[in-house]
Design an enzyme around this catalytic site. Structure first.
Site, PDB file in Angstrom:
ATOM      1  N   ASP A   7       0.663  -1.244  -0.054  1.00 51.31           N
ATOM      2  CA  ASP A   7       0.010   0.021   0.068  1.00 51.31           C
ATOM      3  C   ASP A   7       0.995   1.487  -0.160  1.00 51.31           C
ATOM      4  OD1 ASP A   7      -2.837   1.233   0.109  1.00 51.31           O
ATOM      5  OD2 ASP A   7      -1.957   2.069   2.073  1.00 51.31           O
ATOM      6  N   SER A   8       0.542   2.162  -0.489  1.00 48.46           N
ATOM      7  CA  SER A   8       1.057   3.608  -0.319  1.00 48.46           C
ATOM      8  C   SER A   8       1.292   4.117   0.925  1.00 48.46           C
ATOM      9  CB  SER A   8       0.430   4.583  -0.934  1.00 48.46           C
ATOM     10  OG  SER A   8      -0.990   4.776  -0.351  1.00 48.46           O
ATOM     11  N   TYR A  39      -0.536   8.564  -2.677  1.00 46.89           N
ATOM     12  CA  TYR A  39      -0.397   8.386  -4.096  1.00 46.89           C
ATOM     13  C   TYR A  39      -1.855   9.034  -4.645  1.00 46.89           C
ATOM     14  CZ  TYR A  39       3.003   4.537  -3.893  1.00 46.89           C
ATOM     15  OH  TYR A  39       4.120   3.861  -3.806  1.00 46.89           O
ATOM     16  N   GLY A  40      -2.708   9.067  -4.120  1.00 43.37           N
ATOM     17  CA  GLY A  40      -4.008   9.531  -4.834  1.00 43.37           C
ATOM     18  C   GLY A  40      -3.943  11.030  -5.349  1.00 43.37           C
ATOM     19  N   CYS A  70      -3.574  -1.177  -2.537  1.00 45.08           N
ATOM     20  CA  CYS A  70      -3.952  -0.003  -2.794  1.00 45.08           C
ATOM     21  C   CYS A  70      -4.682   0.351  -4.123  1.00 45.08           C
ATOM     22  CB  CYS A  70      -2.293   0.745  -3.009  1.00 45.08           C
ATOM     23  SG  CYS A  70      -2.507   2.558  -3.363  1.00 45.08           S
ATOM     24  N   ASN A  71      -5.878   0.802  -3.858  1.00 49.49           N
ATOM     25  CA  ASN A  71      -6.814   0.969  -5.065  1.00 49.49           C
ATOM     26  C   ASN A  71      -6.151   1.819  -6.024  1.00 49.49           C
ATOM     27  OD1 ASN A  71      -9.791  -0.032  -4.298  1.00 49.49           O
ATOM     28  ND2 ASN A  71      -8.783   0.539  -2.352  1.00 49.49           N
ATOM     29  N   THR A  72      -5.468   3.044  -5.724  1.00 52.15           N
ATOM     30  CA  THR A  72      -4.677   4.025  -6.362  1.00 52.15           C
ATOM     31  C   THR A  72      -3.878   3.321  -7.357  1.00 52.15           C
ATOM     32  OG1 THR A  72      -5.310   5.496  -4.865  1.00 52.15           O
ATOM     33  CG2 THR A  72      -3.908   6.095  -6.700  1.00 52.15           C
ATOM     34  N   GLU A 162      -3.197   9.253   7.727  1.00 53.19           N
ATOM     35  CA  GLU A 162      -1.892   9.081   7.766  1.00 53.19           C
ATOM     36  C   GLU A 162      -1.143   9.830   9.116  1.00 53.19           C
ATOM     37  OE1 GLU A 162       0.870   7.217   5.789  1.00 53.19           O
ATOM     38  OE2 GLU A 162      -1.020   6.126   5.194  1.00 53.19           O
ATOM     39  N   CYS A 194     -10.815   2.916  -1.245  1.00 52.21           N
ATOM     40  CA  CYS A 194      -9.433   3.312  -0.933  1.00 52.21           C
ATOM     41  C   CYS A 194      -9.287   2.696   0.641  1.00 52.21           C
ATOM     42  CB  CYS A 194      -9.354   4.833  -0.642  1.00 52.21           C
ATOM     43  SG  CYS A 194      -7.828   5.222   0.178  1.00 52.21           S
ATOM     44  N   THR A 195      -8.134   1.741   0.518  1.00 51.20           N
ATOM     45  CA  THR A 195      -7.863   0.959   1.982  1.00 51.20           C
ATOM     46  C   THR A 195      -7.861   1.888   2.944  1.00 51.20           C
ATOM     47  OG1 THR A 195      -5.359   1.086   1.286  1.00 51.20           O
ATOM     48  CG2 THR A 195      -6.854  -0.875   0.592  1.00 51.20           C
ATOM     49  N   HIS A 196      -7.343   3.061   3.246  1.00 56.49           N
ATOM     50  CA  HIS A 196      -7.426   3.875   4.254  1.00 56.49           C
ATOM     51  C   HIS A 196      -8.967   3.993   4.687  1.00 56.49           C
ATOM     52  CE1 HIS A 196      -3.488   5.106   2.808  1.00 56.49           C
ATOM     53  NE2 HIS A 196      -3.333   5.418   4.105  1.00 56.49           N
TER      54      HIS A 196
HETATM   55  N1  DGL Z   1      -4.820   3.489   0.221  1.00 54.39           N
HETATM   56  C1  DGL Z   1      -4.731   3.882  -1.031  1.00 54.39           C
HETATM   57  C2  DGL Z   1      -5.721   3.329  -1.971  1.00 54.39           C
HETATM   58  O1  DGL Z   1      -6.406   2.509  -1.684  1.00 54.39           O
HETATM   59  C3  DGL Z   1      -4.162   5.068  -1.551  1.00 54.39           C
HETATM   60  C4  DGL Z   1      -4.110   6.318  -0.701  1.00 54.39           C
HETATM   61  C5  DGL Z   1      -3.350   7.317  -1.031  1.00 54.39           C
HETATM   62  O2  DGL Z   1      -2.034   7.123  -1.114  1.00 54.39           O
HETATM   63  O3  DGL Z   1      -3.677   8.348  -1.760  1.00 54.39           O
HETATM   64  O4  DGL Z   1      -6.199   3.989  -2.716  1.00 54.39           O
END
Ligand code: DGL
Length: 270
Positions: A7-8, A39-40, A70-72, A162, A194-196
């Site tokens: 993940d990011s 990353y987004g 990470c979805n992104t 974060e 998004c995993t967050h």
């Molecule tokens: N947690 C990541 C996701 O699932 C990306 C979040 C990020 O780094 O912007 O998209």
């Protein structure tokens, strides 16, 4: 060998935890690219460059199979990686397809033509890069017809998580849900893309109301991985050392991870 979860930053811990509970005997290597999160807000080339660099490091740690939790990264880099970058003896899998299979009540490998499904109005909450990629809508269109998707880019939520500022994260969630509802007043389902965001699942559910079914990835991805490993047991292999790696400050990341998962988590430098 071990299975890698990338993940990011900290968000993939929601998937890591789901996989650890579902597959307690599989050694896992978690890699958080905290130095480069979020990353987004990056462009697709940047996300591709960072993701491939991280996955290469995970191969060095004995992972032949890496899940892009990470979805992104799944949305912006996975297809390009699978097309011309992943070596024959390695696998990199994403998190979109299991989520869409769950939403459309399909089994893995069901390649039948797209058909009507129960959900008609889906709210997608994701990072700006994931929303811009339209990867979710593309994968959904292969499997379902007649589903209206309204995507809401949730700027700021990942940074707040974060930084451990969950009060700010909750306020942002509530304003993003309001913005979504102005475009789609009555979604049947909401996807936390998004995993967050599962860390804020209660806040999403509260803002959306009890009638909206909220899908989050941890259990869905864990189940799909378990299924994959039954078909491809060689992708785990023997041995392997479980560890958590970060490109960020290991002490800070360990403290946040411990706070989020409510159990001791120790990260080392990647
Ligand atoms: N947690 C990541 C996701 O699932 C990306 C979040 C990020 O780094 O912007 O998209």
């Amino acid at each position: 060998m071990a299975v890698g979860i990338f993940d990011s930053g900290l968000g993939g811990l929601t998937v890591y935890q789901g996989v650890r509970e579902r597959l307690p005997d599989v050694p896992l290597v978690y890699f958080g690219d905290n130095a480069h999160a979020p990353y987004g807000v990056r462009d697709a080339d940047d996300i591709y460059r960072l993701t491939t660099a991280a996955v290469e490091r995970m191969w060095d740690h004995g992972c032949d199979l890496v899940i892009l939790a990470c979805n992104t990264a799944s949305a912006a880099a996975l297809r390009r990686m699978q097309e011309n970058w992943v070596p024959r003896d390695k696998r990199v899998l994403g998190v979109f397809v299991p989520m869409i299979e769950a939403l459309t009540e399909r089994q893995w490998g069901d390649n039948s033509p797209p058909r009507e499904v129960d959900v008609k109005h889906v709210a997608l909450f994701a990072t700006p890069a994931t929303v811009a990629s339209r990867a979710f809508q593309r994968e959904l269109a292969f499997r379902a017809i007649g589903v209206d998707v309204e995507a809401q880019a949730c700027g700021g939520v990942v940074d707040a998580i974060e930084e451990g500022d969950l009060i700010l994260a909750e306020a942002l969630v509530s304003s993003h849900v309001d913005a979504l509802k102005r475009k789609m007043p009555q979604p049947d389902a909401a996807v936390l893309g998004c995993t967050h965001y599962p860390f804020m699942k209660d806040a999403f559910q509260k803002a959306l109301g009890p009638d909206v079914q909220v899908f989050s990835q941890a259990d869905i991805v864990a189940e799909s991985l378990a299924d994959y490993l039954v078909r491809r047991p060689q992708m785990i292999g023997a041995g392997g050392t479980a560890k958590c790696l970060t490109t960020g400050d290991p002490q800070k990341v360990s403290a946040r991870a411990t706070q989020f998962l409510r159990q001791p988590m120790v990260f080392e430098t990647a």
